[in-house]
Scaffold this active site. Structure first.
Site, mmCIF file in Angstrom:
data_model
loop_
_atom_site.group_PDB
_atom_site.id
_atom_site.type_symbol
_atom_site.label_atom_id
_atom_site.label_comp_id
_atom_site.label_asym_id
_atom_site.label_seq_id
_atom_site.Cartn_x
_atom_site.Cartn_y
_atom_site.Cartn_z
ATOM 1 N N PHE A 163 36.626 2.887 -10.473
ATOM 2 C CA PHE A 163 37.467 3.098 -9.164
ATOM 3 C C PHE A 163 38.420 4.438 -9.309
ATOM 4 O O PHE A 163 38.669 4.839 -10.277
ATOM 5 C CB PHE A 163 38.433 1.614 -9.455
ATOM 6 C CG PHE A 163 39.418 1.851 -8.143
ATOM 7 C CD1 PHE A 163 39.138 1.074 -7.082
ATOM 8 C CD2 PHE A 163 40.638 2.213 -8.273
ATOM 9 C CE1 PHE A 163 40.092 0.843 -6.093
ATOM 10 C CE2 PHE A 163 41.570 2.162 -7.297
ATOM 11 C CZ PHE A 163 41.321 1.243 -6.062
ATOM 12 N N GLY A 164 38.653 4.916 -8.073
ATOM 13 C CA GLY A 164 39.819 6.040 -7.785
ATOM 14 C C GLY A 164 39.096 7.290 -7.672
ATOM 15 O O GLY A 164 39.870 8.266 -7.187
ATOM 16 N N GLY A 165 37.893 7.383 -7.182
ATOM 17 C CA GLY A 165 37.373 8.353 -6.336
ATOM 18 C C GLY A 165 36.901 9.740 -7.406
ATOM 19 O O GLY A 165 37.067 9.750 -8.539
ATOM 20 N N THR A 166 36.521 10.881 -6.702
ATOM 21 C CA THR A 166 35.825 11.928 -7.550
ATOM 22 C C THR A 166 36.898 12.834 -8.141
ATOM 23 O O THR A 166 36.696 13.135 -9.400
ATOM 24 C CB THR A 166 35.203 12.868 -6.601
ATOM 25 O OG1 THR A 166 34.278 11.955 -5.955
ATOM 26 C CG2 THR A 166 34.811 14.039 -7.112
ATOM 27 N N CYS A 167 37.956 13.476 -7.472
ATOM 28 C CA CYS A 167 38.882 14.171 -8.309
ATOM 29 C C CYS A 167 39.459 13.452 -9.678
ATOM 30 O O CYS A 167 39.334 14.290 -10.538
ATOM 31 C CB CYS A 167 40.030 14.236 -7.337
ATOM 32 S SG CYS A 167 41.502 15.206 -7.891
ATOM 33 N N GLY A 223 32.545 3.139 -5.988
ATOM 34 C CA GLY A 223 33.072 3.663 -7.231
ATOM 35 C C GLY A 223 32.360 4.884 -7.551
ATOM 36 O O GLY A 223 31.426 5.534 -6.684
ATOM 37 N N HIS A 230 61.116 41.951 -11.026
ATOM 38 C CA HIS A 230 60.653 42.775 -11.756
ATOM 39 C C HIS A 230 60.603 42.845 -13.368
ATOM 40 O O HIS A 230 61.630 42.453 -13.698
ATOM 41 C CB HIS A 230 60.861 44.403 -11.387
ATOM 42 C CG HIS A 230 60.354 45.409 -12.277
ATOM 43 N ND1 HIS A 230 58.817 45.897 -12.056
ATOM 44 C CD2 HIS A 230 61.141 46.029 -13.367
ATOM 45 C CE1 HIS A 230 58.849 46.891 -12.786
ATOM 46 N NE2 HIS A 230 59.969 47.007 -13.662
#
Length: 478
Positions: A40-44, A33, A462
């Site tokens: 749960f699920g990671g840093t990001c 964790g 443009h």
């Protein structure tokens, strides 16, 4: 001792590893964790890219009234409701996290998977001890080990800092109330994004950098420009060696240090309601005790891997059946890098006779500060150090029609190409929507288009912002 076919560690990008192709293999899915609550699920998802960008957009909106006057518009910011901002963001994220964990634990799709919430460490080659969160432990072995255990914030060994209970990127986005003032220790991506977020929401921000410029890993021209612009927004202190930090009785923080410069050394003391340490993140290889598993790590803690993401031993040889990816093995700590490397690992585990490399594309990066910064490929300094014959084009936002609409006088795009071949070596953009604009260059570099092919084989709308890229490319065409 329980044996599995696969031991998977980490629930960030690693959460995309299990699937129907592995239905016939037993998987031990181990996750420590992230953050103080070890979710749960990671840093990001929890403490990184996703919540920070949601905060950044909110800060952009909050900062708009302060810049409206130059367009002849009078706007005011009536207030900032921090709990509402925070709860909107995590009210979206937390159910996804909870649902993801429940899916891995209980859904019939994961009948071959055992979710172990706890901290793993090697006890030998392909052997792990897992201290479980709810007590007890597990001893496991596996034929295949997939390491995606990520990273955590670094707290430098500064006198009093750890005792001062500093905030990190893992904690500050969930604080109960906005501080009136915040001192940020660091000058990289996290520091600059957090400075923009909290400044935009009305916090007085001081930024303390050890080096003479902010974002020093970027191209020199971009680094110099963001340092200049940061000084206009925040209280910026460069060339400072922080020597001590203390938490006062009233809860405020005092940072002490020594600044060096043309005038010699001088003492620095900054007082703020809160301190954020944003000096980088370290791979979790030490928590894994990778050496006990025969796995080599570099001085920065990154697990050593080959271009196929196979882990290496101390002798530099491939450890068959051991893979690592993402923040754990790459100093470029970016979610899109981890995702790509995970896809490569997944393919290679499934197809060991048809291995894919992970290092075949240029790696882009974005910094969601104010203004945005985006980069891909070599910096000018790196290109010249490699002895390349470099051509450089710089195009200002103020030189294109949409730049006039934005009243932007500080942004620019810088594109590097190899003389003679027209090969694009790198691009560096500072200004509005730079993280979108740079995708044009990323695609060209990834597919091998030259500057002439990219500039001349399509219409450029443009007067839209991509003209910034078109005009820079035209400088480099013969």
């Amino acid at each position: 001792m329980t044996h599995y076919d696969i031991a998977l560690i980490g629930s960030g990008s690693g959460n995309s590893f299990p699937g129907p192709e592995f239905a016939g293999r037993s998987i031990a899915y181990i996750d420590k964790g992230v953050g103080p609550d070890q979710v749960f699920g990671g840093t990001c998802l929890n403490v990184g890219c996703i919540p920070t960008k949601m905060f950044v957009h909110t800060a952009d909106l909050a900062a708009t009234p302060a810049e409206s006057g130059r367009f002849g518009v009078s706007e005011t910011l009536d207030g900032v409701d921090w709990p509402a901002i925070r709860d909107r963001i995590f009210g979206r994220i937390d159910p996804i996290v909870e649902g993801g964990e429940a899916y891995r634990r209980d859904h019939e799709d994961n009948a071959n998977l055992t979710l172990l919430r706890g901290t793993a460490r090697f006890t030998g080659p392909k052997a792990l001890h897992v201290d479980l969160r709810d007590g007890g432990s597990e001893e496991i072995t596996a034929d295949t080990i997939v390491l995606g255990a990520g990273s955590r914030p670094t707290i430098p060994p500064i006198e009093g800092l750890a005792d001062a209970r500093p905030q990190t990127s893992d904690t500050i986005m969930r604080i109960d109330a906005l501080p009136a003032s915040l001192v940020i220790l660091g000058s990289g991506v996290i520091a600059l994004e957090m400075a923009h977020i909290f400044s935009g929401l009305g916090v007085r921000v001081s930024l303390v950098a050890r080096s003479g410029r902010l974002l020093r890993a970027a191209d020199d021209d971009v680094s110099a420009r963001i340092t200049e612009l940061a000084r206009e927004q925040w209280d910026v202190h460069t060339d400072v060696t922080t020597t001590a930090v203390r938490r006062e009785g009233d809860g405020s923080v005092v940072l002490q240090g020594t600044a060096t410069g043309d005038g010699g050394e001088k003492d620095v003391e900054i007082r703020a309601d809160e301190i954020l340490v944003a000096v980088g993140r370290r791979p979790n290889s030490d928590l894994l005790d990778v050496a006990a598993g025969g796995i080599a790590a570099a001085d920065d803690g990154c697990v050593r891997v080959d271009p196929y993401q196979r882990a290496l031993g101390e002798d530099g040889k491939v450890l068959e059946g051991v893979w690592a990816f993402g923040d754990l093995s790459d100093p470029v700590q970016l979610k899109h890098v981890a995702n790509h490397q995970l896809r490569v690992v997944r393919h290679n585990v499934l197809h060991p006779q048809d291995l894919e490399r992970s290092d075949t594309m240029p790696v882009p990066a974005g910094v969601f500060t104010h203004p945005q910064i985006a980069m891909v490929g070599l910096t000018e300094r790196e290109a010249r150090a490699q002895g390349l014959d470099v051509r450089v084009a710089v195009q200002d936002y103020s030189s294109i029609a949409y730049g006039w609409a934005l009243e932007d006088t500080t942004g620019f795009a810088k594109i590097l190409a190899e003389a003679g071949t027209g090969r694009i070596l790198g691009a560096h953009i500072i200004g509005p929507e730079s993280t979108i604009l740079i995708q044009l260059i990323i695609q060209a570099m990834s597919t091998g288009q030259t500057v002439s092919e990219l500039a001349r084989t399509q219409y450029w709308i443009h007067p839209a912002m991509p003209e910034l890229i078109e005009n820079a490319l035209l400088q480099l065409t013969d």
